[in-house]
Motif scaffolding. Structure first.
Motif, PDB file in Angstrom:
ATOM      1  N   VAL A   1       0.723  -1.173  -0.093  1.00 56.85           N
ATOM      2  CA  VAL A   1       0.140  -0.162  -0.052  1.00 56.85           C
ATOM      3  C   VAL A   1       0.930   1.268  -0.023  1.00 56.85           C
ATOM      4  O   VAL A   1       0.656   2.194  -0.909  1.00 56.85           O
ATOM      5  CB  VAL A   1      -0.947   0.005   1.121  1.00 56.85           C
ATOM      6  N   VAL A   2       1.826   1.585   0.908  1.00 57.45           N
ATOM      7  CA  VAL A   2       2.774   2.323   1.103  1.00 57.45           C
ATOM      8  C   VAL A   2       3.614   2.589  -0.484  1.00 57.45           C
ATOM      9  O   VAL A   2       3.600   3.952  -0.833  1.00 57.45           O
ATOM     10  CB  VAL A   2       3.858   2.592   2.366  1.00 57.45           C
TER      11      VAL A   2
ATOM     12  N   ALA B   1      -6.413   0.498  -8.439  1.00 55.26           N
ATOM     13  CA  ALA B   1      -6.697  -0.724  -9.048  1.00 55.26           C
ATOM     14  C   ALA B   1      -5.589  -1.556  -8.215  1.00 55.26           C
ATOM     15  O   ALA B   1      -6.209  -2.451  -7.739  1.00 55.26           O
ATOM     16  CB  ALA B   1      -6.355  -1.048 -10.660  1.00 55.26           C
ATOM     17  N   ALA B   2      -4.220  -1.283  -8.034  1.00 55.91           N
ATOM     18  CA  ALA B   2      -3.624  -2.084  -7.207  1.00 55.91           C
ATOM     19  C   ALA B   2      -3.614  -2.168  -5.905  1.00 55.91           C
ATOM     20  O   ALA B   2      -3.745  -3.315  -5.184  1.00 55.91           O
ATOM     21  CB  ALA B   2      -1.890  -1.850  -7.355  1.00 55.91           C
ATOM     22  N   LEU B   3      -4.240  -1.039  -5.294  1.00 46.11           N
ATOM     23  CA  LEU B   3      -4.600  -1.045  -3.911  1.00 46.11           C
ATOM     24  C   LEU B   3      -5.978  -1.840  -3.885  1.00 46.11           C
ATOM     25  O   LEU B   3      -6.026  -2.566  -2.766  1.00 46.11           O
ATOM     26  CB  LEU B   3      -4.786   0.383  -3.460  1.00 46.11           C
ATOM     27  N   LYS B   4      -7.041  -1.664  -4.742  1.00 49.85           N
ATOM     28  CA  LYS B   4      -8.065  -2.546  -4.456  1.00 49.85           C
ATOM     29  C   LYS B   4      -8.036  -4.101  -4.767  1.00 49.85           C
ATOM     30  O   LYS B   4      -8.420  -4.830  -4.008  1.00 49.85           O
ATOM     31  CB  LYS B   4      -9.303  -1.893  -5.387  1.00 49.85           C
TER      32      LYS B   4
ATOM     33  N   MET C   1     -12.282   0.067   0.967  1.00 46.11           N
ATOM     34  CA  MET C   1     -11.840   1.570   1.156  1.00 46.11           C
ATOM     35  C   MET C   1     -11.569   1.974   2.387  1.00 46.11           C
ATOM     36  O   MET C   1     -10.838   2.826   2.494  1.00 46.11           O
ATOM     37  CB  MET C   1     -13.105   2.347   0.373  1.00 46.11           C
ATOM     38  N   ALA C   2     -12.308   1.602   3.362  1.00 49.34           N
ATOM     39  CA  ALA C   2     -11.752   2.165   4.723  1.00 49.34           C
ATOM     40  C   ALA C   2     -10.714   1.885   5.256  1.00 49.34           C
ATOM     41  O   ALA C   2      -9.882   2.446   6.021  1.00 49.34           O
ATOM     42  CB  ALA C   2     -13.041   1.435   5.629  1.00 49.34           C
ATOM     43  N   GLN C   3     -10.132   0.603   4.734  1.00 52.00           N
ATOM     44  CA  GLN C   3      -9.059   0.189   5.344  1.00 52.00           C
ATOM     45  C   GLN C   3      -7.834   0.969   4.201  1.00 52.00           C
ATOM     46  O   GLN C   3      -6.609   1.492   5.050  1.00 52.00           O
ATOM     47  CB  GLN C   3      -8.396  -1.490   5.093  1.00 52.00           C
ATOM     48  N   ILE C   4      -8.027   0.972   3.030  1.00 54.35           N
ATOM     49  CA  ILE C   4      -7.107   2.064   2.265  1.00 54.35           C
ATOM     50  C   ILE C   4      -7.225   3.624   2.779  1.00 54.35           C
ATOM     51  O   ILE C   4      -6.068   3.932   2.842  1.00 54.35           O
ATOM     52  CB  ILE C   4      -7.766   1.960   0.778  1.00 54.35           C
ATOM     53  N   GLN C   5      -8.180   4.027   3.026  1.00 52.76           N
ATOM     54  CA  GLN C   5      -8.285   5.346   3.791  1.00 52.76           C
ATOM     55  C   GLN C   5      -7.556   5.514   5.120  1.00 52.76           C
ATOM     56  O   GLN C   5      -6.927   6.400   5.303  1.00 52.76           O
ATOM     57  CB  GLN C   5      -9.691   5.975   3.663  1.00 52.76           C
TER      58      GLN C   5
ATOM     59  N   HIS D   1      -9.194  10.063  -3.309  1.00 55.05           N
ATOM     60  CA  HIS D   1      -9.510   8.556  -2.934  1.00 55.05           C
ATOM     61  C   HIS D   1      -8.950   7.934  -1.715  1.00 55.05           C
ATOM     62  O   HIS D   1      -9.376   6.895  -1.325  1.00 55.05           O
ATOM     63  CB  HIS D   1      -8.811   7.954  -4.171  1.00 55.05           C
ATOM     64  N   LEU D   2      -7.943   8.799  -1.108  1.00 57.82           N
ATOM     65  CA  LEU D   2      -7.572   8.588   0.131  1.00 57.82           C
ATOM     66  C   LEU D   2      -8.183   9.017   1.492  1.00 57.82           C
ATOM     67  O   LEU D   2      -8.137   8.817   2.461  1.00 57.82           O
ATOM     68  CB  LEU D   2      -6.299   8.697   0.476  1.00 57.82           C
TER      69      LEU D   2
END
Length: 145
Positions: A24-25, A96-99, A105-109, A141-142
């Protein structure tokens, strides 16, 4: 503070394992590396040892593995990247890579929010905001915008 310190903190605060957090980072840094312009991006990466290498490891603009198929999403990314140019392609590929990493989305944010806090501590809030400000759609998006 180096990139491993950031990965560890994001992992802890977002409740993600180290490998997922590193992806993710690295992916977010790669989007910034491709989309942020000028000397602010260079200065930002210079203040976080290892961030540049991590961005390259998870390069969102690297060719997809051969034989991976990819399917519809992959062809859509290619079409959007071609139409919108490399900048939009980097963001589309990064999201797309994050998903694809299996996060919601909550975890990504949460990971993105923690990453920004850590980047501000490492590179300073002004420089971090300048770099993020040059990629406004990423902030949205974040969940930061």
């Amino acid at each position: 503070m180096d990139v491993q310190d950031i990965v560890s903190t994001v992992s802890q605060k977002a409740g993600l394992d180290q490998a997922t957090t590193e992806k993710v980072v690295g992916t977010i840094f790669s989007v910034l590396e491709h989309e942020a312009e000028g000397t602010s991006a260079s200065s930002f990466f210079a203040k976080i040892p290892g961030a540049d290498a991590l961005a390259q490891k998870y390069d969102v603009m690297a060719a997809a593995p051969a034989g991976g198929g990819g399917g519809f999403l992959s062809s859509l990314q290619g079409a959007l990247g071609g139409v919108l140019g490399e900048k939009a392609g980097a963001l589309v590929n990064g999201l797309a890579a994050l998903k694809a990493s299996g996060l919601d989305m909550a975890q990504i944010q949460k990971a993105g929010e923690t990453l920004v806090q850590q980047a501000e501590a490492a590179a300073g809030p002004d420089l971090t905001n300048q770099v993020l400000g040059s990629v406004p759609s990423l902030k949205g998006h974040l969940g930061l915008g």
